[in-house]
Design a protein around this motif. Structure first.
Motif, PDB file in Angstrom:
ATOM      1  N   VAL A  38       0.855  -1.188   0.000  1.00  0.00           N
ATOM      2  CA  VAL A  38       0.000   0.000   0.000  1.00  0.00           C
ATOM      3  C   VAL A  38       0.892   1.239   0.000  1.00  0.00           C
ATOM      4  O   VAL A  38       1.691   1.438   0.909  1.00  0.00           O
ATOM      5  CB  VAL A  38      -0.920   0.016   1.234  1.00  0.00           C
ATOM      6  N   ALA A  39       0.825   2.030  -1.052  1.00  0.00           N
ATOM      7  CA  ALA A  39       1.647   3.239  -1.169  1.00  0.00           C
ATOM      8  C   ALA A  39       1.087   4.345  -0.291  1.00  0.00           C
ATOM      9  O   ALA A  39      -0.073   4.313   0.118  1.00  0.00           O
ATOM     10  CB  ALA A  39       1.692   3.689  -2.627  1.00  0.00           C
ATOM     11  N   PRO A  40       1.901   5.345  -0.006  1.00  0.00           N
ATOM     12  CA  PRO A  40       1.429   6.436   0.841  1.00  0.00           C
ATOM     13  C   PRO A  40       0.402   7.318   0.170  1.00  0.00           C
ATOM     14  O   PRO A  40      -0.127   8.198   0.807  1.00  0.00           O
ATOM     15  CB  PRO A  40       2.705   7.210   1.173  1.00  0.00           C
ATOM     16  N   THR A  41       0.152   7.097  -1.094  1.00  0.00           N
ATOM     17  CA  THR A  41      -0.899   7.862  -1.778  1.00  0.00           C
ATOM     18  C   THR A  41      -2.039   6.939  -2.080  1.00  0.00           C
ATOM     19  O   THR A  41      -2.039   5.758  -1.718  1.00  0.00           O
ATOM     20  CB  THR A  41      -0.348   8.461  -3.079  1.00  0.00           C
ATOM     21  N   ALA A  42      -2.983   7.423  -2.817  1.00  0.00           N
ATOM     22  CA  ALA A  42      -4.136   6.597  -3.174  1.00  0.00           C
ATOM     23  C   ALA A  42      -3.800   5.562  -4.212  1.00  0.00           C
ATOM     24  O   ALA A  42      -4.583   4.673  -4.495  1.00  0.00           O
ATOM     25  CB  ALA A  42      -5.271   7.506  -3.677  1.00  0.00           C
ATOM     26  N   VAL A  43      -2.636   5.625  -4.809  1.00  0.00           N
ATOM     27  CA  VAL A  43      -2.226   4.647  -5.816  1.00  0.00           C
ATOM     28  C   VAL A  43      -1.576   3.468  -5.110  1.00  0.00           C
ATOM     29  O   VAL A  43      -0.618   3.644  -4.372  1.00  0.00           O
ATOM     30  CB  VAL A  43      -1.267   5.277  -6.841  1.00  0.00           C
ATOM     31  N   GLN A  44      -2.089   2.286  -5.359  1.00  0.00           N
ATOM     32  CA  GLN A  44      -1.532   1.096  -4.710  1.00  0.00           C
ATOM     33  C   GLN A  44      -0.263   0.649  -5.423  1.00  0.00           C
ATOM     34  O   GLN A  44      -0.209   0.599  -6.644  1.00  0.00           O
ATOM     35  CB  GLN A  44      -2.545  -0.054  -4.718  1.00  0.00           C
ATOM     36  N   ALA A 156      12.966   6.277   0.997  1.00  0.00           N
ATOM     37  CA  ALA A 156      11.831   6.932   1.634  1.00  0.00           C
ATOM     38  C   ALA A 156      11.803   8.415   1.261  1.00  0.00           C
ATOM     39  O   ALA A 156      12.832   9.028   0.921  1.00  0.00           O
ATOM     40  CB  ALA A 156      11.913   6.765   3.146  1.00  0.00           C
ATOM     41  N   ASP A 157      10.611   9.023   1.381  1.00  0.00           N
ATOM     42  CA  ASP A 157      10.502  10.453   1.136  1.00  0.00           C
ATOM     43  C   ASP A 157      10.805  11.211   2.424  1.00  0.00           C
ATOM     44  O   ASP A 157      11.244  10.625   3.426  1.00  0.00           O
ATOM     45  CB  ASP A 157       9.114  10.798   0.587  1.00  0.00           C
ATOM     46  N   ALA A 158      10.520  12.476   2.412  1.00  0.00           N
ATOM     47  CA  ALA A 158      10.839  13.311   3.587  1.00  0.00           C
ATOM     48  C   ALA A 158      10.026  12.924   4.797  1.00  0.00           C
ATOM     49  O   ALA A 158      10.423  13.201   5.937  1.00  0.00           O
ATOM     50  CB  ALA A 158      10.619  14.790   3.235  1.00  0.00           C
ATOM     51  N   PHE A 159       8.901  12.260   4.577  1.00  0.00           N
ATOM     52  CA  PHE A 159       8.050  11.866   5.701  1.00  0.00           C
ATOM     53  C   PHE A 159       8.318  10.424   6.144  1.00  0.00           C
ATOM     54  O   PHE A 159       7.587   9.887   6.967  1.00  0.00           O
ATOM     55  CB  PHE A 159       6.567  12.015   5.298  1.00  0.00           C
ATOM     56  N   GLY A 160       9.328   9.767   5.575  1.00  0.00           N
ATOM     57  CA  GLY A 160       9.666   8.406   5.969  1.00  0.00           C
ATOM     58  C   GLY A 160       8.796   7.349   5.341  1.00  0.00           C
ATOM     59  O   GLY A 160       8.773   6.203   5.800  1.00  0.00           O
ATOM     60  N   ARG A 161       8.127   7.742   4.256  1.00  0.00           N
ATOM     61  CA  ARG A 161       7.279   6.769   3.572  1.00  0.00           C
ATOM     62  C   ARG A 161       8.008   6.218   2.339  1.00  0.00           C
ATOM     63  O   ARG A 161       8.782   6.962   1.722  1.00  0.00           O
ATOM     64  CB  ARG A 161       5.965   7.421   3.157  1.00  0.00           C
ATOM     65  N   PRO A 162       7.760   4.946   1.989  1.00  0.00           N
ATOM     66  CA  PRO A 162       8.432   4.394   0.804  1.00  0.00           C
ATOM     67  C   PRO A 162       8.031   5.142  -0.450  1.00  0.00           C
ATOM     68  O   PRO A 162       6.843   5.338  -0.717  1.00  0.00           O
ATOM     69  CB  PRO A 162       7.942   2.932   0.757  1.00  0.00           C
ATOM     70  N   SER A 163       9.058   5.562  -1.183  1.00  0.00           N
ATOM     71  CA  SER A 163       8.791   6.382  -2.358  1.00  0.00           C
ATOM     72  C   SER A 163       9.279   5.711  -3.628  1.00  0.00           C
ATOM     73  O   SER A 163       8.564   5.656  -4.617  1.00  0.00           O
ATOM     74  CB  SER A 163       9.464   7.745  -2.199  1.00  0.00           C
ATOM     75  N   ARG A 164      10.508   5.188  -3.616  1.00  0.00           N
ATOM     76  CA  ARG A 164      11.087   4.597  -4.824  1.00  0.00           C
ATOM     77  C   ARG A 164      11.918   3.368  -4.454  1.00  0.00           C
ATOM     78  O   ARG A 164      12.360   3.229  -3.308  1.00  0.00           O
ATOM     79  CB  ARG A 164      12.004   5.611  -5.520  1.00  0.00           C
ATOM     80  N   MET A 165      12.086   2.517  -5.434  1.00  0.00           N
ATOM     81  CA  MET A 165      13.048   1.415  -5.310  1.00  0.00           C
ATOM     82  C   MET A 165      13.977   1.501  -6.504  1.00  0.00           C
ATOM     83  O   MET A 165      13.532   1.523  -7.655  1.00  0.00           O
ATOM     84  CB  MET A 165      12.374   0.050  -5.285  1.00  0.00           C
TER      85      MET A 165
END
Length: 737
Positions: A38-44, A156-165
């Motif tokens: 589950v991504a930090p946005t609405a896109v899974q 991770a992004d600035a908020f510590g959420r997974p952003s890229r691999m």
């Protein structure tokens, strides 16, 4: 961050189908839901193998990656977009050199068994903001199967959420093939080890040479299935083909018992005692040109000639051949050499067994009668079953002896011991007992003389024996038993019983042993069964139980006698033998002798009885009375028994008391049309003194014989002969009593 351990290759990964795409649920924060990232946005974010484009690769790293064939990837988790450089596309097998797709669509490029593994590892890396890596297989557009290895890290992004691999991919097909080859070689080594164990077990259980040949020609060699197998033994410079598979009969027979010529590869293998391997037809023709002409006709292209060496000498040869040219590697050659050693040991052991068995069988054939003589009026059947261990030879024997006067003697015996010495004593005793019986001695004398003979041999062996003299005329049996088993009698109605016979000491125990005779009668069609104790006694079965089982086997219906069919007595013998223990479990050898008294046609005994009475053999008079009773009963005139027995005793006693020679007794029953049966009894002697009829006094103990004859006989008289006289009387059956 935790780093996931290196995978061991796709072959060790759990299997399962890749997740299918579908509606993406809304996400709250970062976590796992329904098995998806589950991504930090609405896109899974759907887990998969991400790749990144080369535009973000540092310039100083690009030459190193290009030199090592490494591509890069970049997976934007929020947008669920995977991008890769050209090298990564080539490695993955994407046409056009560009990759721009979602993780779910990328998973469709993977092997169905590997996609779930990649998904789980990527999900864990995303959840833990860590690293992951794995092998996976992809199928190129042309259908080739390739292996890829990737290593990625989640950012991770600035908020510590997974952003890229981001990470790298490189081609692992060679490495995968190497692993597959290693696994295949390990499996093959395990299979060969298992094959050697199975072959050793099968060959150790092979008892005869025929068994060894069968096991060898049926062996499934792992990794190198041969097209032809030949097993041959070396005998006086010639090869004897023991077994072959994969060859035409004519291709093998030309070598069977042919001289082992020095220009043949087989001769070199035997002479040097080392295997000869020929990988092609050209090599065969080059190394052995003189032998090639014959070998070329078999159609083979590669050969292995394995000498069979046992106890330091070559005893045979194995030939393994292939249709296609083949260069055997070290492991294959070692396997074949090991197999040759196993076959050699098994063949040497089997040849020794066969030689011992042939020696034992030949000795037993010499000791036992070659054929059983045919005697009119009786039918006989014999069986001999060797023991299941040792030399399969022992002291059990049987014999059928034609005797004077139309009688037949039956002998069954067992010399103590189970070896060649016992068999030798058995042969001597059988010949001696047969000679005593053929001379005409009565059963008790035959047995006593045989006992004295064995005692005089001074062998420290004794023997049990039963001797039975059968009067073929009317089915009376005179049996003597020396420590042996009682016989079994099978009646015509299918019933059976143990016939008790007075026993004495075994033969050879005492030189002065005497024996008693037991007399019993057979009806036409009755069968007398004599056997040795190996049939009815063992460590697991006592004698009483064994005799009961024998009676059960002997009883029952038998098929009627038909012309051209097997005699029912032979079928009964087979039935009894089949009831014995299996040869591998049998502890003692078995001798079996059956006699069926057939009698004349119609089931009536022969209607004449003729016996010689020794002048000093008074006991024979009592035996004669018994024989006469049996004869009259079988002739159907039982009402004459008492009178005939009394008058016959008077005439016989008178003849032997008043002469110094033997007397001849004859009884005949005459059947004339329209008249009652008439019995005539005659006693002949060589005295010229005629009997005188006189009236004895009240106190006289003799002189009443002729008075009884005159009073009870229908007719009587005295007739002169050339030397001596004949006294006779007649009784008519209808007028008796």
């Amino acid at each position: 961050m935790a780093t996931e351990p290196e995978p061991q290759g796709p072959a060790r990964l759990p299997l399962g189908p890749p997740a299918q795409g579908g509606r993406r649920p809304a996400a709250r924060g970062t976590g796992l839901a329904a098995g998806r990232i589950v991504a930090p946005t609405a896109v899974q974010a759907v887990p998969g193998l991400p790749v990144r484009t080369g535009d973000s690769t540092p310039e100083w790293l690009e030459p190193a990656m290009a030199a090592n064939g490494i591509g890069s990837f970049d997976w934007d988790i929020r947008r669920d977009l995977i991008e890769a450089d050209q090298r990564a596309c080539a490695i993955i097998g994407v046409a056009g050199g560009r990759l721009d797709r979602s993780a779910e669509s990328f998973l469709t490029l993977l092997h169905p068994e590997d996609a779930p593994v990649v998904r789980r590892r990527v999900e864990r890396a995303v959840a833990e903001l860590g690293q992951c890596g794995a092998y996976y297989r992809t199928v190129f557009p042309g259908g080739e199967l390739h292996a890829v290895r990737f290593r990625g890290r989640v950012l991770a992004d600035a908020f510590g959420r997974p952003s890229r691999m981001v990470g790298f991919v490189w081609d692992a097909t060679a490495e995968l093939h190497k692993r597959e080859d290693a696994d295949r070689q390990a499996a093959l080594r395990e299979e060969r080890s298992r094959f050697i164990k199975e072959a050793a077990r099968a060959l150790s259980e092979a008892v005869t040479v025929r068994d060894v040949a069968r096991v060898f020609t049926e062996l499934p060699l792992p990794g190198l299935p041969p097209d032809g197998l030949v097993l041959a033994a070396l005998e006086t410079g010639r090869l004897k083909i023991l077994g072959a598979s994969g060859y035409r009969h004519e291709d093998v027979t030309v070598y069977d018992r042919a001289p082992l010529e020095p220009f043949q590869p087989a001769a070199e293998a035997v002479r040097r005692r080392v295997p000869v391997f020929l990988s092609s037809r050209e090599e065969y023709r080059e190394r052995f040109p003189q032998a090639w002409t014959r070998a070329a006709t078999t159609g083979r292209s590669a050969w292995a000639f394995l000498p069979l060496v046992a106890s330091g000498r070559a005893i045979g040869l194995c030939v393994v051949s292939f249709d296609e040219a083949r260069e055997l590697d070290t492991d294959e050659r070692t396997l074949l050499s090991t197999l040759g050693g196993l076959v050699a040991q098994s063949l040497a052991r089997a040849r020794l067994h066969d030689a011992e068995h042939e020696l034992a069988a030949g000795l037993q054939r010499v000791m036992l009668p070659r054929t059983v003589p045919a005697v009119p009026g009786v039918t006989t059947a014999v069986r001999y079953l060797p023991a299941g261990s040792g030399l399969q030879i022992g002291g059990d024997w049987y014999d059928v002896v034609p005797l004077p006067g139309g009688h037949v003697g039956l002998v069954i015996g067992d010399v103590q011991g189970h070896d060649v010495h016992a068999a030798g004593i058995m042969g001597q005793l059988r010949i001696a007992l047969r000679a005593y019986a053929a001379e005409g001695h009565p059963p008790a004398a035959v047995m006593a003389r045989a006992s004295r003979f064995l005692a005089d041999l001074d062998t420290d062996h004794f023997a049990t024996c039963t001797y039975a003299e059968v009067n073929v005329d009317y089915g009376v049996v005179y049996a003597v038993r020396a420590g042996h088993l009682d016989p079994v009698v099978r009646r015509t109605d299918g019933s059976s019983c143990v016939q008790s016979v007075v026993g004495g000491l075994p033969l050879g125990v005492s030189a002065d042993q005497s024996y008693q005779v037991t007399r019993f009668s057979l009806d036409p069609g009755d069968t007398l069964v004599l056997c040795t104790d190996g049939l009815v006694e063992s460590r697991r079965m006592d004698l009483d139980t064994g005799m009961g089982r024998l009676c059960t086997v002997v009883s029952g219906e038998l098929p009627p006698r038909r012309e051209g069919a097997l005699d029912p007595l032979e079928e009964l013998a087979d039935r009894i033998a089949a009831g014995a223990a299996d040869s591998s479990e049998r502890e003692d050898d078995i001798a079996l002798l059956l006699l069926r008294w057939d009698g004349p046609e119609g089931g009536l005994a022969a209607q004449q009885l003729r016996r010689r009475i020794g002048q000093a053999d008074l006991a024979r008079v009592a035996e004669l009375r018994g024989e006469l009773r049996d004869a009259l009963r079988r002739w159907g005139v039982a009402e004459l028994i008492d009178t005939a027995e009394l008058l016959a005793s008077e005439l016989v006693t008178n003849a032997i008391r008043h002469t110094d020679r033997d007397a001849m007794f004859t009884a005949r029953l005459y059947r004339e049309d329209g008249r009652e049966p008439r019995l005539r009894i005659e006693v002949e002697d060589e005295s010229d003194l005629w009997p005188k009829r006189r009236t004895p006094g009240e106190q006289a103990s003799s002189g009443r014989g002729l008075m009884l004859v005159e009073a009870l006989a229908d007719a009587w008289g005295v007739e002169p002969r050339g030397t001596g006289k004949r006294m006779w009387f007649e009784l008519t059956a209808g007028e008796a009593g």
